[in-house]
Design a protein around this motif. Structure first.
Motif, mmCIF file in Angstrom:
data_model
loop_
_atom_site.group_PDB
_atom_site.id
_atom_site.type_symbol
_atom_site.label_atom_id
_atom_site.label_comp_id
_atom_site.label_asym_id
_atom_site.label_seq_id
_atom_site.Cartn_x
_atom_site.Cartn_y
_atom_site.Cartn_z
ATOM 1 N N ILE A 178 0.868 -1.181 0.000
ATOM 2 C CA ILE A 178 0.000 0.000 0.000
ATOM 3 C C ILE A 178 0.902 1.228 0.000
ATOM 4 C CG2 ILE A 178 -1.821 1.239 1.221
ATOM 5 C CD1 ILE A 178 -2.609 -1.423 2.500
ATOM 6 N N VAL A 179 0.936 1.926 -1.116
ATOM 7 C CA VAL A 179 1.856 3.058 -1.259
ATOM 8 C C VAL A 179 1.128 4.400 -1.280
ATOM 9 C CG1 VAL A 179 3.628 1.722 -2.426
ATOM 10 C CG2 VAL A 179 1.817 2.776 -3.783
ATOM 11 N N ASP A 180 -0.164 4.414 -1.562
ATOM 12 C CA ASP A 180 -0.914 5.670 -1.687
ATOM 13 C C ASP A 180 -1.869 5.891 -0.521
ATOM 14 O OD1 ASP A 180 0.314 6.190 -4.110
ATOM 15 O OD2 ASP A 180 -1.195 5.087 -5.241
ATOM 16 N N GLY A 181 -1.523 5.358 0.645
ATOM 17 C CA GLY A 181 -2.406 5.516 1.790
ATOM 18 C C GLY A 181 -3.422 4.401 1.881
ATOM 19 N N SER A 182 -4.160 4.393 2.994
ATOM 20 C CA SER A 182 -5.120 3.325 3.256
ATOM 21 C C SER A 182 -6.559 3.767 3.040
ATOM 22 C CB SER A 182 -4.946 2.821 4.695
ATOM 23 O OG SER A 182 -3.649 2.327 4.894
ATOM 24 N N SER A 183 -6.766 4.710 2.154
ATOM 25 C CA SER A 183 -8.130 5.150 1.869
ATOM 26 C C SER A 183 -8.882 4.055 1.125
ATOM 27 C CB SER A 183 -8.111 6.423 1.028
ATOM 28 O OG SER A 183 -7.535 6.174 -0.245
ATOM 29 N N TYR A 223 -9.296 -0.168 -3.070
ATOM 30 C CA TYR A 223 -10.082 -0.669 -4.207
ATOM 31 C C TYR A 223 -9.233 -0.743 -5.469
ATOM 32 C CZ TYR A 223 -13.566 -0.613 -7.963
ATOM 33 O OH TYR A 223 -14.281 -0.887 -9.113
ATOM 34 N N ASN A 224 -8.467 0.302 -5.746
ATOM 35 C CA ASN A 224 -7.637 0.313 -6.957
ATOM 36 C C ASN A 224 -6.573 -0.775 -6.920
ATOM 37 O OD1 ASN A 224 -9.010 2.454 -8.125
ATOM 38 N ND2 ASN A 224 -7.672 4.003 -7.216
ATOM 39 N N ILE A 225 -6.002 -1.009 -5.746
ATOM 40 C CA ILE A 225 -4.968 -2.050 -5.618
ATOM 41 C C ILE A 225 -5.547 -3.418 -5.974
ATOM 42 C CG2 ILE A 225 -3.565 -3.303 -3.940
ATOM 43 C CD1 ILE A 225 -3.145 -0.632 -2.493
ATOM 44 N N ILE A 226 -6.730 -3.707 -5.440
ATOM 45 C CA ILE A 226 -7.336 -5.023 -5.684
ATOM 46 C C ILE A 226 -7.772 -5.169 -7.136
ATOM 47 C CG2 ILE A 226 -9.305 -6.493 -5.088
ATOM 48 C CD1 ILE A 226 -9.153 -5.330 -2.261
ATOM 49 N N ILE A 227 -8.441 -4.168 -7.677
ATOM 50 C CA ILE A 227 -8.941 -4.253 -9.050
ATOM 51 C C ILE A 227 -7.786 -4.331 -10.045
ATOM 52 C CG2 ILE A 227 -10.322 -3.100 -10.811
ATOM 53 C CD1 ILE A 227 -11.862 -4.317 -8.404
#
Length: 665
Positions: A220-225, A230-234
């Protein structure tokens, strides 16, 4: 110039005319080549027909064409040139045997190297160990060629785990996610290097088995929002072409707002992509929070007391040795005192049980410490031990906390428990209500309709049930005038607050009137022992349309009703029962109940908690320690996949089946 031309120079003209005349009179005969000569044992390895003419033969070894018949062939076979060439071409036969032996040795060497890498992985050992481990193995068996060829130091071991064994396991799970329906279980954590990871577990059924399988760790590089998660998983699903919109049927995570918030969270975005997605907050996290909030209604003294006792003992060998003497004096088991974890509130029950077990020994020991040492810490603990109210609260917690801890243990299991969730939560909720709600209210209303915070529904304070020990203790202490009536009243009111808050927290997290909680109620059909009480699967189908997209509901219900009246043994465990149903065949050798079997295993894939992700983090913590804090994400993924591959292909490092790995480039 050949010999005939050289001789012709010395002939006269008359002699030349005479010679040509005699040649015309004598016709030369040339023996034609015969195929049967190739069957001779002496010639068959090198003799064949020549393309130069009918009277020529070809030697495959010498690569020459010669004229003549059988005598010429024999003469060629006996020639020095042919014999030397034959000897030279026989060498590759010996070389091929050598190559074959070398390949076998290389295969054994690779097998040893894979097992060394799996040993390092299975036992959570540093990769640096390989440098000495390889040399140790070679020193034990210096005569074995395959052992001496082992090259598995730190760098190669790391590559085997990441790029061979781990990669093989990763490719297998990706292939399965492309064809099977699955539930996604996620959680995020921070390791020793302050690198956040999103751990992904997939639960799916294969060959009538339910598997919780590690998929990957995503940094997770862009925070835990919510949008970042969602973007990481998709992006991961799209990268590996996993059809998640068609195959994903369930989702579970902890109760963090970024994960499970009602307005903008990972849950809301996934349900927008996948209408009908089954979503469940982790049951274990929810139960721990219920207990934590409820315990805030009690005085903080008892919790501080058990922490102080452990802190007083833990760093002093002298104090622990002296305490053992007091344990022997009161004939108590010599158990160590425990410390409740800061982040795992339900661990408090184990600590309380241990303190109550050692209570008499503790009273004598701290009385001695108070009189001899005269330090503030021992004095405070001594006063608490002499206070009867302190023990009352501990005994109350000893009675009520197992209501939460037993369920927590139940839903930490890897086996499918989704069908038990509604009944177990309802049972715990009703158990708490029975302690303070009037009996006539419980008998006349359904538990999901009871107003658990309405004082009109409360039993009289004297009838409040606090457990067999507490009720008896309060009565004796009041008779012995060790506590006042007001103190007894205060204790009961505090415990009543505990009950009210417990019921409130359970209802907040498991609202019994909510559709997704009502859906769990109908999953009892999965238990073969309860099939007789469930006539139709119509109600279930209305809640799980996402799983039944391409299923004929009439066929599903017909198969279920036929199954209810079949002679299948219904006294089995759930998985055993449905495996047997799945293997039943008709007279034409086709499956007897294909639709209901597939539906049942899809339902069993739905998550009941996210405990499996916590186990992944436990494994990570065993590997990425303060000493090994530079261990990267790729190495961690390789370790986790290798552990799973070992479990599925041999069970342990020394039985690892490496045949499939030999073909891995």
């Amino acid at each position: 110039m050949d010999e005939d031309d050289e001789y012709d120079v010395y002939l006269t003209d008359n002699e030349r005319v005479s010679s040509s005349t005699s040649d015309k009179k004598k016709k030369k005969y040339s023996q034609k080549y015969r195929s049967e000569w190739e069957n001779h044992n002496e010639f068959k390895s090198w003799l064949k027909r020549s393309n130069k003419g009918l009277s020529y033969f070809h030697c495959k070894i010498c690569s020459v064409d010669c004229i003549g018949g059988l005598d010429a062939i024999k003469k060629h076979a006996a020639s020095i040139k042919h014999i030397k060439t034959v000897k030279s071409v026989q060498m590759p036969v010996i070389n091929m045997q050598f190559v074959k032996k070398a390949k076998e040795t290389m295969s054994k060497t690779k097998d040893f190297e894979y097992k060394i890498a799996s040993f390092i992985t299975e036992h959570d050992i540093s990769f640096n160990t390989c440098d000495h481990l390889t040399k140790l193995i070679k020193s034990i068996n210096p005569d074995a060629e395959a052992v001496q060829n082992i090259k598995c130091n730190r760098t190669k071991c790391t590559q085997l785990i990441k790029d061979v064994i781990g990669q093989k396991a990763f490719e297998e799970i990706i292939a399965k996610l492309k064809i099977h329906k699955f539930s996604l279980i996620v959680d995020e954590s921070t390791d020793h290097n302050c690198v956040k990871h999103l751990a992904i577990i997939a639960r799916f059924s294969e060959n009538f088995e339910i598997n919780d399988t590690f998929v990957t760790l995503l940094p997770i590089v862009d925070g835990s929002s919510a949008i970042a998660l969602y973007n990481i998983i998709i992006n991961f699903f799209n990268k590996f072409e996993i059809p998640f919109k068609e195959n994903m049927i369930g989702f579970a995570a902890d109760g963090a707002n970024a994960m499970m918030g009602d307005r903008h969270s990972l849950k809301t975005m996934l349900t927008k992509d996948i209408p009908g997605l089954f979503v469940l907050k982790c049951t274990c996290h929810s139960l721990a929070l219920c207990a934590s909030y409820a315990c805030m209604k009690l005085p903080r003294g008892p919790e501080d007391f058990v922490r102080d006792v452990h802190s007083y003992m833990k760093y002093s060998f002298k104090r622990m040795s002296e305490f053992k003497d007091f344990q022997n004096f009161v004939d108590t088991k010599p158990h160590k005192l425990l410390l409740p974890a800061q982040t795992r509130w339900l661990s408090l029950i184990s600590v309380i049980k241990r303190v109550l077990e050692q209570y008499d020994a503790l009273k004598l020991y701290f009385q001695s410490q108070y009189l001899s040492d005269k330090i503030q810490a021992s004095e405070n603990i001594h006063k608490k031990l002499q206070d009867p109210l302190n023990k009352i609260y501990l005994e109350f917690l000893e009675y009520i906390l197992p209501v939460f801890t037993s369920m927590n243990m139940e839903f930490q299991a890897e086996k499918p428990k989704i069908h038990l969730l509604h009944d177990n939560i309802s049972s715990a909720y009703k158990t708490i209500l029975e302690c303070y709600i009037r009996k006539e209210i419980l008998a006349s209303q359904d538990i999901n309709e009871i107003q658990y915070r309405n004082p009109r529904n409360f039993a009289p304070i004297d009838n409040l049930y606090l457990g067999p020990k507490v009720n008896g203790q309060l009565h004796r202490l009041e008779l012995d005038e060790k506590i006042t009536a007001q103190e007894k009243q205060d204790i009961k009111l505090r415990c009543l607050d505990f009950y009210i808050e417990s019921a409130h927290q359970i209802y907040l997290r498991f609202p019994f009137n909510a559709p997704h909680i009502q859906a769990l109620k109908y999953l009892a059909f999965l238990d073969p022992k309860k099939m007789d009480s469930i006539i139709s699967l119509g109600p279930v189908a209305t809640y799980f349309e996402n799983i039944l997209l391409k299923v004929d509901l009439n066929e599903l219900d017909r198969e279920y009703r036929l199954l209810r009246n079949s002679n299948v043994n219904k006294n089995q465990e759930i998985l055993e029962f449905w495996r047997e149903v799945g293997n039943l065949k008709k007279g034409d050798n086709t499956r007897a109940f294909p639709v209901i079997t597939q539906f049942a295993f899809d339902i069993l894939c739905l998550p009941h908690s996210s405990a499996c992700v916590e186990r992944i983090f436990s494994t990570i913590n065993l590997n990425k320690t303060k000493v090994r804090n530079r261990l990267g994400t790729e190495s961690l993924i390789g370790i986790l996949h290798t552990k799973r591959y070992i479990h599925e292909n041999g069970g342990n490092c020394y039985n690892l089946i490496t045949a499939n790995l030999m073909t891995k480039k």
